[in-house]
Design a protein around this motif. Structure first.
Motif, short mmCIF file in Angstrom:
data_model
loop_
_atom_site.label_atom_id
_atom_site.label_comp_id
_atom_site.label_asym_id
_atom_site.label_seq_id
_atom_site.Cartn_x
_atom_site.Cartn_y
_atom_site.Cartn_z
N LEU A 22 0.83 -1.21 0.00
CA LEU A 22 0.00 0.00 0.00
C LEU A 22 0.87 1.26 0.00
CD1 LEU A 22 -2.84 -1.10 2.46
CD2 LEU A 22 -2.97 -0.87 -0.04
N ASP A 23 2.00 1.22 0.68
CA ASP A 23 2.93 2.36 0.64
C ASP A 23 3.45 2.58 -0.78
OD1 ASP A 23 2.67 2.80 3.37
OD2 ASP A 23 4.51 1.70 3.90
N VAL A 24 3.76 1.48 -1.48
CA VAL A 24 4.23 1.59 -2.86
C VAL A 24 3.14 2.19 -3.75
CG1 VAL A 24 4.92 0.25 -4.90
CG2 VAL A 24 5.92 -0.27 -2.66
N ILE A 25 1.91 1.71 -3.57
CA ILE A 25 0.80 2.22 -4.38
C ILE A 25 0.58 3.71 -4.10
CG2 ILE A 25 -1.70 2.07 -4.74
CD1 ILE A 25 -1.41 -0.98 -4.23
N ALA A 26 0.63 4.09 -2.82
CA ALA A 26 0.41 5.49 -2.45
C ALA A 26 1.47 6.41 -3.04
CB ALA A 26 0.39 5.62 -0.93
N ALA A 27 2.69 5.89 -3.19
CA ALA A 27 3.80 6.71 -3.68
C ALA A 27 3.99 6.60 -5.19
CB ALA A 27 5.10 6.29 -2.98
N SER A 28 3.09 5.91 -5.89
CA SER A 28 3.32 5.60 -7.30
C SER A 28 2.85 6.68 -8.26
CB SER A 28 2.62 4.28 -7.65
OG SER A 28 1.20 4.44 -7.66
N GLY A 30 -0.02 7.59 -9.11
CA GLY A 30 -1.15 7.17 -9.93
C GLY A 30 -0.89 6.01 -10.85
N ARG A 31 0.33 5.45 -10.83
CA ARG A 31 0.61 4.29 -11.68
C ARG A 31 -0.27 3.10 -11.31
NH1 ARG A 31 5.65 6.72 -11.12
NH2 ARG A 31 6.89 6.90 -13.04
N TYR A 32 -0.55 2.96 -10.02
CA TYR A 32 -1.32 1.82 -9.53
C TYR A 32 -2.54 2.30 -8.75
CZ TYR A 32 3.18 -0.35 -10.47
OH TYR A 32 4.34 -0.75 -11.07
N GLN A 33 -3.62 1.55 -8.91
CA GLN A 33 -4.82 1.77 -8.11
C GLN A 33 -5.30 0.43 -7.59
OE1 GLN A 33 -7.87 4.12 -10.00
NE2 GLN A 33 -6.45 5.73 -10.60
N CYS A 34 -5.94 0.46 -6.45
CA CYS A 34 -6.42 -0.77 -5.83
C CYS A 34 -7.75 -1.20 -6.44
CB CYS A 34 -6.60 -0.58 -4.32
SG CYS A 34 -5.05 -0.37 -3.43
N TYR A 35 -7.79 -2.43 -6.88
CA TYR A 35 -9.04 -3.03 -7.34
C TYR A 35 -9.67 -3.86 -6.22
CZ TYR A 35 -12.33 -5.80 -10.09
OH TYR A 35 -13.47 -6.39 -10.57
N LEU A 36 -8.81 -4.57 -5.48
CA LEU A 36 -9.27 -5.50 -4.45
C LEU A 36 -8.30 -5.50 -3.28
CD1 LEU A 36 -10.82 -8.05 -3.33
CD2 LEU A 36 -9.32 -9.42 -4.80
N LEU A 37 -8.84 -5.42 -2.06
CA LEU A 37 -8.06 -5.59 -0.84
C LEU A 37 -8.71 -6.69 -0.03
CD1 LEU A 37 -7.56 -1.85 0.27
CD2 LEU A 37 -5.98 -3.28 -1.05
N THR A 38 -7.90 -7.60 0.53
CA THR A 38 -8.45 -8.67 1.37
C THR A 38 -7.74 -8.70 2.72
OG1 THR A 38 -6.99 -10.59 0.96
CG2 THR A 38 -8.56 -10.00 -0.79
N ALA A 39 -8.46 -9.23 3.70
CA ALA A 39 -7.88 -9.47 5.02
C ALA A 39 -8.69 -10.57 5.69
CB ALA A 39 -7.89 -8.21 5.87
N HIS A 40 -8.09 -11.15 6.71
CA HIS A 40 -8.77 -12.24 7.43
C HIS A 40 -9.44 -11.73 8.70
CE1 HIS A 40 -9.78 -16.35 8.23
NE2 HIS A 40 -9.13 -16.36 9.38
N GLN A 41 -8.65 -11.25 9.65
CA GLN A 41 -9.23 -10.82 10.92
C GLN A 41 -8.99 -9.35 11.26
OE1 GLN A 41 -7.74 -13.86 13.67
NE2 GLN A 41 -9.81 -14.74 13.70
#
Length: 388
Positions: A22-28, A30-41
């Protein structure tokens, strides 16, 4: 940025690799955007990430925890899906360009497998996929024209160093290991190690399972197996050297004696970004080396007597077949038992050795056999703990 952004499916968004991604995406820029985020707990952290990055979907894989949470804090443009089955469907969507598989352990297999089947570019942090089913996974990737780019710092280093020559010109690859917190401990001291001590890694900040693996050097054993499949390299050409400073992330020696190494501070954002951007590079948030500051780097051979997990990894890399699946599952079960106070630190490798010795080896298993052996090995460790 003028080019269209690439959409990223991040599996395991709340772990250490996920947060760095997420840090890489935030600093990119606009090169990358999140389509899907997953987590368990860690669902509050998942919701917080969704508010910041506004993905199209979030998936909470723990159905009970998800049902107990009020999801009204999600962005209006983000849809919630519950349960692990949603991951396979969403990573295959035509809008997904990159799948970052950052779920730790056996639990990350299905999402990685679905991404490979869909022919995606996979930034692989879930080494267990290749440990458990390396031959099958690489074959699937080739059949579906999927890319596997390594996120592990060591395998990223090897991948980068191998750009300097042909694979046929490689004499050996050398994985570096920090040695963990106990590299100077005697066998007697290792017998007395506590979970709190083992969780105190001197270099990296990681989740508990990976941190324990680093302390036993099982993490390096699993990386040997991963390297065997990822680079199609026989185990005899894969070595390990202890490098406590964790600056040289791995090395590749060529037949003419040249050795190529990749260096950087211990910061996972660099290999994550390289896996996502390959074959291009661009400025990112990773830390830089400062050569104006005096420093010294050490390299030492590993001690197989004190850290027998390395021998287990070398054996599994050489034999292939069902050994990786058994070793991985046995280790996951043994690590949890150690964290729960049921066995000693040195019992982790002993339990894995017992499971490997007891299983019915098959050189050419199916994925169904491997998944069945995964469950068998966990039960075998439980039985070993009970009787021993």
């Amino acid at each position: 940025m003028t080019a269209a952004p690439q959409y990223v499916a991040l599996l395991g968004a709340t772990g250490s690799i996920g947060r760095s991604t997420l840090d890489v995406i935030a600093a990119s820029a606009g090169r990358y955007q999140c389509y899907l985020l997953t987590a368990h707990q860690k669902l509050d952290e998942l919701a917080a990430a969704a508010r910041q990055f506004v993905p199209r979907y979030v998936v909470a894989t723990d159905t009970e925890a998800a049902a107990a949470r009020d999801w009204s804090d999600l962005p209006a443009d983000t849809e919630l899906r519950i349960g692990p089955d949603a991951i396979a469907e969403l990573v295959a969507h035509q809008d997904v360009d990159i799948v970052v598989t950052a779920i730790v352990g056996r639990a990350g297999l299905e999402g990685t497998w679905a991404a490979l089947e869909a022919g995606k570019k996979v930034a692989l942090a879930n080494k267990e996929t290749l440990v458990l089913a390396g031959g099958l996974a690489m074959r699937l990737a080739a059949e579906r024209n999927a890319q596997i780019l390594p996120v592990d710092s060591e395998h990223s280093a090897i991948f980068q160093a191998m750009q300097a020559g042909k694979s046929s010109e490689v004499a050996r690859i050398i994985l570096t290991a920090s040695g963990g917190p106990f590299r100077h401990h005697s066998l007697e001291q290792l017998e007395q190690v506590t979970a709190a001590e083992a969780l105190n890694h001197p270099t990296w900040k990681m989740g508990p399972k990976i941190t324990i693996d680093s302390a036993t050097m099982m993490n390096k054993a699993l990386e040997v197996i991963e390297a065997r499949w990822l680079f199609d390299m026989p185990s005899e050409k894969i070595d390990v050297v202890v490098h406590p400073q964790s600056v040289v992330h791995s090395l590749v020696e060529y037949v003419d004696g040249s050795v190529m190494a990749q260096l950087s501070p211990p910061d996972m954002k660099l290999p994550i970004q390289y896996a996502m951007s390959y074959p291009e590079r661009f400025p990112g948030p990773a830390r830089r080396l400062d050569f104006t500051i005096a420093s010294a780097w050490e390299f030492q051979p590993p001690d197989f007597d004190r850290f027998p997990a390395l021998l287990l990894g070398k054996e599994a890399a050489k034999r292939g077949g069902t050994t990786g699946a058994v070793l991985n599952a046995a280790n996951e079960a043994a690590v949890q038992s150690f964290l729960d106070g049921e066995i000693s630190f040195t019992d982790i490798s002993r339990a894995c050795r017992a499971a490997l010795d007891s299983h019915d080896f098959d050189p050419n298993p199916t994925i169904e056999q491997l998944l069945a052996l995964d469950q068998w090995a966990r039960r075998e460790v439980s039985a070993w703990i009970t009787c021993c």
